[in-house]
Design a protein around this motif. Sequence first.
Motif: not given
Lengths: 251, 217
Positions: B177-184
Amino acid sequence: MGVRIKIENLDFYYGKFKALKNINMNIYDKKITAFIGPSGCGKSTLLRTLNRMNDFVDGVKIDGKVLFDGIDIYNGGLDPVELRRKVGMVFQRPNPFPKTIYENIVFGLKNNGVKDKKILDDVVERTLKGVYLYDEVKNKINKSALDLSGGQQQRLCIARAIAMQPEVILMDEPTSALDPISTAKIEELLLELKKDYTIIIVTHSMQQAARISDYTAFFLSGEVIEFDETSKIFSVPRDKRTEDYITGRFG
Amino acid sequence: MLREGFDKRISGLKDKVFQMGNMVDSLISESMEALLNQDLEAAAQIEKKDDKIDKLEMEIEGECMNLLTLQQPLAGDLRLIAAALKIITDLERMGDHAVNIAHVTLEIGKEPFIKPLIDIPKMADYCHNMIEESLNAFANADVEKAKKIAEMDEEVDKLSDRVFEDVIDIIAENKGLLKQGSKLLFIARYLERIADHTTNICERIIYMVTGVYKEIN
């Protein structure tokens, strides 16, 4: 910071007309103080009070004190001639005598009995250099001062004033008759002169007061409405009347 | 009263700054709505709308320079123009952050959120209130209001910290979930910056009215 002139509870009358009302102000040593305000507000009257130029006007009455280095100039403390030697004056229109440049500068000294040509020559060269006029006139100092341009004549008048080695120089709208270049030269000169002299200038130009003065007093109907550091007067004046005047809402 | 023409231009300048503020406020709201609804079409429009804000900024700056050059303003007039010049820079950056949020929205696309978005919309609500109130404080030269708005910035900071903690916990459990998490996290950062810029605006309003530079927070 030293106070050169202290004005205390000063009232000034032309006959029955009260031209200045309860003025209290300090003029600081080796600073430029600007007097601003609409025509007829009393700023020139106060300026002329500081070297007793108003003595020659009929019906003048003065209450209160003007202390020069702590000495009351109106109550016998200081001889008016001596006072005017210490407090020189430059007027709105350049007013050189119809004499040579040289004679204009040494006029006051000669009247005071200085005859030594070497001393006089030195004073002429030093004062002309002091007002940045020397290079422009060094080859014609024995020509008529009236042949100079307006700006040069005004600088000559300043040279004439400082030849007497005053301590204070009063200036009544000294650049109002001059073009912008001559005005800029006089302004630069004043910033130089304040290293040695205390200067008070009456001006109708807000920008001039803002550019050169350290302190500004705003006059209205014979009263000093606000007196403060120039940067404060022009950025955050305390009194609405000051704000309205300097921003051109009236005056 | 003298200088009626000048007064009209000064009040016109105020109106334009206010208008720019409203445009920025709307753009941030639209950008947030696009995010929450994952409305990619709406998100794609944000950048174009921001161009209008940028254009208005240049226009206001031009008017300020014109007034400074030709009218030699002093005192309150000068402080207003100085404040306007600074405020529009902050507003322009806030508009850029709305665009940044829209870009993130487009990057996330239709992928389901890794967590329900609760604190991020709360941050956006605070930002909206702060902007609206600061524009009113500007229009009414209201120093007390300007000071109060800054208090809301602290709430935004707290929420931002919470978003960071939550998202980092999620990522720690599932690296996928790193990718979307970093965007949030970026979105929380943009909102937090928007609130900071609004605080700057409040400082400028205080200066405009009082002539005193006061750093808030």
